[in-house]
Structure formats: structure tokens, C-alpha cells
Design an enzyme around this catalytic site. Sequence first.
Site: not given
Length: 732
Positions: A423, A452, A454, A476, A525
Amino acid sequence: MDDGAAALDQWFRAETAATTPGPARAPQDTIDTASGLTGERCLELFDSQATSRHLDLAARRLGREGRGYYSIGSSGHEGNAAVAAALRVTDPALLHYRSGAFFVERARRVPGLDPIRDVLLGVTAAAADPISGGRHKVFGSKPAHIIPQTSTIASHLPRAVGLAFALDRAAQLHLRTEWPADAVVVCSFGDASANHSTAAGAINTAIHTAHQGVPMPILFVCEDNGLGISVPTPRTWIEHAYGTRPGLKYFDADGTDLPAALAAATAAADHVRAHRTPAFLRLRTVRLLGHAGSDVESAYRRAADIAADLRRDPVTATARLLVTAGVATADEVIRRYDEIGARVAEEAEKVGLEPKLSSAAEVTAPLAPTRPALVRTDALRTANSPVSETPPTSGEALTLAQAINQTLAQLLARDPDVLVFGEDVGRKGGVYGVTKGLQQSFGGRRVFDTLLDEQSVLGTALGAGLAGFVPIPEIQYLAYLHNAEDQLRGEAATLSFFSGGRYRNPVVVRIAGLAYQKGFGGHFHNENSLAALRDIPGLVLAVPSRADDAAAMLRTCVAAARVDGRVCVFVEPIALYHTRDLYRGGDGGWLAPISGVRHAEIGRARVYGAGEDLTIVTFGNGVPMSLRVAQRLAERGMDTRVLDLRWLAPLPVEDLIDHARATGRVLIADETRRSGGVSEAVCTALLDAGFEGRMARVTSADSFVPLGPAASTVLLDEAAIEAAALALGLDR
């Protein structure tokens, strides 16, 4: 026979014997115009169906006798022999665990193969099993182009989609594969599996890919018996869910009616081959003899429903067809059936005497093949041919992100089999700019964006690896991997295991991961858990912390994938991507040139300094933190060395032990969590080696990473490392 098997056998005999014969015909005569089925071909397909049936009965018998270890049968699904008949032997197949008749029919068409022996060797877990080597009973054969799959629900569909994509991509890039350019990928699964998110995602990816004009030659075959073990599938559900999907050509057939199944399968295969777009074949079947040998279906099914399924037995239906069409008499069909049964029974006795795997070394041999000299040679290449060990020169000091970018560019330029995708990796160049400019330099066929999803990203990689590519997919963020981890654990890592190394999954999965982004993004993240990756057998887990290591380790991972078929995961610390300084602002201490360093042997650490008082063992973000701590400790008279593990699987145990013994004191600075983190494995390795010095560990908390400044409350920091180091050194 057990009661269910006996009833099924008796039904076949009684119904066949009671069938009214038709006028005799020559074997070459066509007996069904819609499918073009001749009498001779019908006899061959009956043989495949009956062989599959007798293999089921033998597996149940061997299990009862303690000589067999697998009894999930294909009884009731024998119509899938028609799917094999509709395809070429060179069409790669990824099969449902009830596609026994497909396997028999496909193998029967390959000179030198004996499907009876091959299946029974798997059932008895014999070391001579030609596909798994006694590790699992799977339908697989390299000569028959059947890629082995285990029984995990729908997990093979993303790989099948990836292979279909990769076949045409290889043709476009003039990369040689073991399959013809017009091959069709066939992937079979059950009706319950069709509801799994993995199946839904894979089929969606196939449709989405074809919608963009990208070739997607895949035939999905749903063997719909109406049951997921004990849970019924509504009779109209599969058609409702997939029958009207735009971009997915839908076919439907009664799998108990051999001519109808053959006609539909042929039409579906021809459509995919001609249009290079996906198709869906619903093959309506029945499930006979329960889910598996231990299943008592009378506990959850009505007797009337079980009896209704028995009346639709596809083997009996084909026998009736042979008799009514005048191809054979009832006695001839029954005799043919019995002769097959006798051959299966005879072979079952023989394979029961075959030796089994008898050591851990034998079992694990295909998991982690390693040829370090060849890997080193491949990593040091600067051109596809001839081999050269002179690395390209570049004296510029780079950040971690720049080094990865330049190394990817070098690999793409050097090797036409390398693909980079994920992505946002294309036009955007990645969220952090790591793939910036690669698509512009090497084109959209080699560097491209994905959905998008995985599971689809990894499935594309697994299929591309089968087709001869060395795929470098990007996930990502580390947290996003958990949505699709089974593609690594259950599919990538098991393929060489269940094929005895005959099939491989060369792949290098790049993942932006770990924490310390100054609170940005919260736990999605800032994911600091690696435990789910570290316990996958055979997987290589690399965590570079600086530019020169990243370049060398990435090249090594790509070489290990290409040479040994290794599954590699390359975790890139996000917080270090653009870090330039080490000790003070502007010092450029964390920059490094990537010239002259091109190989980092898997399982070997890197050491900073030669201090004799303390060894700090760390990795990733912990390396620059520990180096700063080491400098402050030196000012207090404590001489410290910092060992960067670099490889978290396999751990660099030899280097760890050597440097631990050199100082007699070890502090493990582990940015992952205290429970299940890397430090537990390091402590265990030291204890296993008999290390008698002092040990301590500091870790991040057992917590998700929160948003904002609160992140610092749960993450390992320099103060904790320094305090623990001082405590270890108090008795010097």
C-alpha cells in the site's frame, strides 16, 4: 468396515446391480453431447472417483487399526474429478482437503505417478511420502503441479490469487516460470470456507485486480456440500453471495452428475483461459461418512438428511450412467470397483510397513535450509551476470530510510526477478518516503500499489514466490501484520515443510515497526510486539538499526530468499528512519555510508566497543539509546560494550555467549514488552549455555502504546538502561 462405510458400500452395490442396462455402445461413442463425454472417458473418470472412495475407506480402516493418522475424506465430493478433467496437467492447483478425486484424476494423467500409493503414504505418515515426506497428509505433487495445502480454512486462496497474478506478470517481464503462459490457476475450497474473511478478501482482490485490466486467470471452485462440520450452509447462500458479483463469471453444476459437472467445469476453465479473468464454479456436492473418521454426524443431523445425501452418492450416480448408457454392465462396473478396492487394500498393507520419520532433525530439515556461502555470494553480486564481489561505491553518509531506498534500487536494477509492492509504495513512495522514486525508475510492473488488505499483500507475495519472483512486499505498520499473520505462519512457513522442500516461499516482507514516534499515532503506529513472528519455525527476523546494517541485511535477506527459499521479515524501526544524530544535535553520528558493506550473515550480531565491565545486549531503537548510555557510563569509569543482535530469529547465540563471557555482566535492553519479549529468549539462551555471570533486563511495559506524551511512561528509556547498568556494576 465401520457402519457408515458399510452402508455406503452396500448402497453402491445394490443401486448399481438394480440399474436397468441400456443398449451396448462402443467405448469411443459420446454418451453426453453437452460435455462431450465418451464412454471410455467416463470409465476413466469412474476409476478416479472409485479410487478416491476406496482411499477414504482405507484411511478409516487404517485409523481404526492404529496404522493411519488422517481420515478427513472426500466421499460425496468425487464429482471434482470432472474439474481435473477439464483442466490441463500443467495448470497449477491448490486443493481443498476433500478434492481427492481431483488429485487421483490429475495424478493418473502424469506418467510414473501412483496416486493410490502416494495418498496412502501420506495417510500413514510414511517418510517415503513423495510430497510431505511423512510430515502431513496433503494433496500435493510436483510432477502433477499440485501445490500442497493444509486444512486451514481458506488460507490458501490469497496465495492462489497471487500466483494467478504472477503468472501473467512473469510473462510480461519475460521471467521464466514452470507453468505455460496461458496456464489457469485452480483453487478449491468448501462452502463454509467461502464465508471466511480470507476467502472473501482473496476473491475481492481477484475481482478488483481484473477490474483494472490486470490479467487474473483463476478458477475458484466451491465444493458446496451444505455443511461446515455441523453448521449448515443455506442452500442458496453461495449463489446469493457470489452468483451476481460483477467481474466474476459464475458457473453452477450438480457435482453428483458427472456429465453436468464436466460441462460446467470445462466452460469455466475455457472462460478463464480465454479471458484471463476470474471465474467461480459452484459444485453442489454431498458429504458422506461425516466430517472426519471421528465424527458422529448422527449426533447433529437428522437420519432423513443423511439418507438423502446417500441417495445422491456421485460414485453410484456414475456407475448408473455407465450401465444405462450401455458402456458397461452392472457386473462389469461392480467388478471394476472391486478390483480398484483390492489394489488399494493391497497397497495399504505395503505402506503400513514403510518407516516413519524418527528424529527431530528429519522432521525439521525443510524448515530452514541454509547455504551461507551461496547466500554470501548472491548478496555480494552487483550484476545479474557475471558474479562480482565488488560493491558499488558511494561515500555519502545516509539515514536508515535512504539506505533501504538505495538498496532496493540496487536490487531492482540488478535482478529482474525482484518485485516491490504494498500500500502506497508506488506514486507516493511510502508513508515515510522509503520507496520514493522506485516506481518512476523501474516502472509500475515491478513497483506497484496494492489493495488495503494485508492478506492480499502477502498472498500476492506467496504466489509471486511460487512463480519465480523474489517478492519484497511492504506491510505499512507492524500492527497491521496481525490481520494477516496466518499467511506467514500457516502458509509461507509451512510450504517447504509440507512439500519436503519441493516448493518454496522466497519472500522478504518489509514492515515499518516498533515505537518511539514521539507519541504519534497510538498503538497502531507504535507496535512493539515481535513475539508472534519469533515463534514461527524457520522464519528469519531481521531488525536493522542503522544505514550500513540495513543495506547489508536487506541484501542478505533477498539472497537467502532466492538461494534457500527462506521466509524473511525485515522490521524497520520507524523512529530511526530519518535519524541523523547520535550523541548531540548536528553530529551526524547515526548516518553511515553503505559502500563496502554488503553482507551481514544471518544469526551474527554487531558489537560496538570492547568494554570489559558490562555487555549491553539490545537491538533496534535500543542500540542508539544504549550507545548514549555507554558513553555516560564511561565518564563514570564503567567500560561497556554494546551488542546489537540485529537478527532476532535465529538469535546470534554464539556472539551473545562470547560477549557475555567477555565481561561477565549482561544487561538486556529490550524495547519490546516484558512478557513475551526478546529479553526472555536472550536470558534463556544464556542460561542454556551455562552462563554464570550476572544478568538483568529492562524492557517496555506490558501495555499497548498510548497516544501523546503518555507513550514515554510505558516504553524503555535511557534512564532505565543507565540505572540498571549502574546496579549491575556496583560490585566491580
